[in-house]
Enzyme design. Sequence first.
Site, PDB file in Angstrom:
ATOM      1  N   LYS A 534      34.805  33.744  48.283  1.00  0.00           N
ATOM      2  CA  LYS A 534      34.601  32.298  48.132  1.00  0.00           C
ATOM      3  C   LYS A 534      33.564  31.869  49.165  1.00  0.00           C
ATOM      4  O   LYS A 534      33.240  32.635  50.067  1.00  0.00           O
ATOM      5  CB  LYS A 534      35.911  31.543  48.326  1.00  0.00           C
ATOM      6  CG  LYS A 534      36.698  31.976  49.578  1.00  0.00           C
ATOM      7  CD  LYS A 534      38.063  31.314  49.650  1.00  0.00           C
ATOM      8  CE  LYS A 534      39.117  31.992  48.823  1.00  0.00           C
ATOM      9  NZ  LYS A 534      39.534  31.242  47.653  1.00  0.00           N
ATOM     10  N   LYS A 646      41.506  33.996  38.690  1.00  0.00           N
ATOM     11  CA  LYS A 646      40.811  35.188  38.166  1.00  0.00           C
ATOM     12  C   LYS A 646      41.448  36.458  38.711  1.00  0.00           C
ATOM     13  O   LYS A 646      41.622  37.450  37.992  1.00  0.00           O
ATOM     14  CB  LYS A 646      39.326  35.152  38.571  1.00  0.00           C
ATOM     15  CG  LYS A 646      38.563  34.016  37.916  1.00  0.00           C
ATOM     16  CD  LYS A 646      37.231  33.730  38.620  1.00  0.00           C
ATOM     17  CE  LYS A 646      36.730  32.359  38.208  1.00  0.00           C
ATOM     18  NZ  LYS A 646      35.649  31.850  39.073  1.00  0.00           N
TER      19      LYS A 646
END
Length: 811
Positions: A534, A646
């Site tokens: 991220k 995910k």
Amino acid sequence: MTLTVKQFKRDYKKTFENIYAFDFKDGSIEQQYFALGHLVRNYLADEWSQSRHHYIESKAKQVFYFSMEFLPGRQLKSNLYNMDILETVKEGLKGLEIEFEEVENAEVDPALGNGGLGRLASCFMDSLASLGLPGHGNGIRYRYGLFRQKFVDGYQVELPENWLRNGNVWEIRNMNSAVTVRFGGNVWVEPDGNGNFIPFYENTENILAVPYDTPMVGYKNITINNMRLWSAEVPPEEEEQYQTIESAEKIKGITEVLYPDDSNYEGRLLRLKQEYFMVSAGVQSIIQQFYKYNIPRHQLPEKIAIHINDTHPALVVPELMRILLDEEHLSWEKAWEITKKTCSYTNHTILKEAMEKWPVDMVKSLLPRMYQIIEAINQHHIEKKLPLYGERLTYATSIIKDGQINMAHLAVIGSHSVNGVAQLHTNILKNDVLHDFYEMYPYKFNNKTNGITQRRWLHIANPDLTKLITKQIGEEWKTNPAELKVFKGFETSEEVLEELAQVKLKNKEHLAEYIKENLGLEINPNALFDVQIKRLHAYKRQHLNALHILDRYLRIKENPAIDIQPRVFIFGAKAAPSYLYAKQIIKLINSIADMVNNDPEVGDKLKVVFFENYGVSLAEKIIPAAEISEQISLAGKEASGTSNMKLMLNGALTLATLDGANIEIRDYVGEENMFIFGLNIDEVSEFYKKGNYSSKKLYEKNKRLKRVLDSLIDGTIPGLYEEGRVVFDSLVHYNDEYFVLKDFDSYVKAHEKADELYSNKKKWNQKSLINIASSGPFSADYTIKRYSEEIWKTNPQKKLNEGVHSFDEPI
Ligand code: 26V
């Protein structure tokens, strides 16, 4: 579509020759890719134009998703998959002695966004098309995407991302739909004698907005939507005026680069120009289409919905008002009613420093007509609300205050719907960040928990797992994700669990090979793969992860014979170029990686991999190999997160705080199938309220933590300069804004629990299977269905709906 291998081979050879005038065998990989993309686009053309015609004929309500960012990822494989010709094409290429994988990798990944918000927009495009809903993207065709990240001596270096160098086969430049956008100059309004007020403009800077359209292909159905990205050019009639190349370059400069900062708002003029450019071009082009088909203007909200993705496109509100007032001559009341009914807004962050506020002076001089309208909207708001809500609430919700225009206030007031992106986040909006508005307009507020497209993130990224699931439960889950829960029934099947383990191992081996080839680092595929991918931000707490790695390292050094679960810690993260602290954390992690990976005493027990240039394509490689999903933001700070979904879908176990969508993940998968740690939001609020947090005390009291923190500053980590000291100081001396030290102990414990579980492979695999089987509800198809039914009020089109998902909402 139907296509035979033979037909494909013939088409491919011909296409290649038509483009390059030589045989495909003599072409470079890039040329072979380009020709294939070209052919696929030709295959699509028919269906694309059919879709467009159908929308026009059926006069279906259309959604326009306005977003400054899109992160579509590579499109070749995804398009082939959705068209149901991937296997045919692979076989055909093999017959021509071309490796599909090589060709596939020749495509650039358009990085036209920063992170979560842009990727969500692209998952939504995928779901809209796959559900047969007429929904289109509207954004900017940045000449340069998000910077390419390189590490030099462990430091992040940013390079330009020239993604259009070899052309972009998926886009079509649509000059006939170009529109003009006006900036600056003077504007005044005069009555025309018929009761209308006409604005007059002088000395404006006129810019041509040229759309580039990219087809958005639905899964196994004929819906093809459009992602329209705008590019700035000099209007042809004004070319002579711009005699110097520099002045023409200045115009093109509007769409030259994507702003790489997703966490810190700076009132940059060029950014405001980008926002208005995209908004004005988008709204004008919608209205033009609208009138071309003779639809009465009062029907606007029945025929179109405009979605405002974060506040960046919030100027949609005054721009739509401008057109309805100045060009359609509607009354203020009528125009306002139409605008409000048409617009809806999603908030994606509650970080104060990311909130957009534009200086009044800047808006006044760059967008004079916008300013007049915003001022009038504000005036009407105050006049209407004052008698109902009194001074405090009315002025607290004002759009203009202290010389600034608050874009969130504009978006809320101008929309009929305001939503957050996970339940907790929506509650924070209602109770805290937008509480005053919630008192005024409780009916506008709603939650739409984010989702992800399972097509890209499972079917395509993880074909072996897809096959395994399908072998056990059939095909239905692919179009009806709720059905994934049937896979839970195999929780006790030794055979399925073993196959699941094999699939994961194979994916880990693939990633290990990739790491060897690209980073020159040897990792053991049997180690536990722990992943945090991220953007780098202090609130996401990559440094907490780093402290835990250091703790492991120090324990191994203390006792090299220690019996510890071997682990590979994997990172992918870009820092905003101006975000110094985030860059220092990158350097810290890279230095730890260097130290750990080159220490022979550590060996396989611990490895740290920090990928350069994390983005959609890398995510597709990492996620199928992940076993632990790190979602460790401070509770209350991460609006939703989407990598959590995910990773879960691909069988990773979530190690998380109770933040964003992690909470909903827990609700579906069960607390016993993940590792939860850390302060919850109430505890965090309590600390804020009481102001009684002292990180220094924790440092002094907790020996284990002290040892780790001291290693940042005592020369343990080679190659580290002031970065160790900076991180140490922020955590110990500046009272640790994100409670890293407070959560350290429970974080380490959660990891110990994970290690213990991993030693029992069967139990681990069972939990992995339950995670996969519980991830159906996080399909973006559901999210889009809810946006569509509850906000946009669009219906899937009958004719287009043939073969489209039969659809059960998961309970
Ligand atoms: C913010 C800003 C603020 C200053 C100007 C430039 C700029 C550019 C982009 C952004 C976007 C930040 C918001 C964002 O990406 N939020 C993320 O949205 C995801 C999708 O809803 C969500 O999963 C993440 O939790 C949230 O951080």
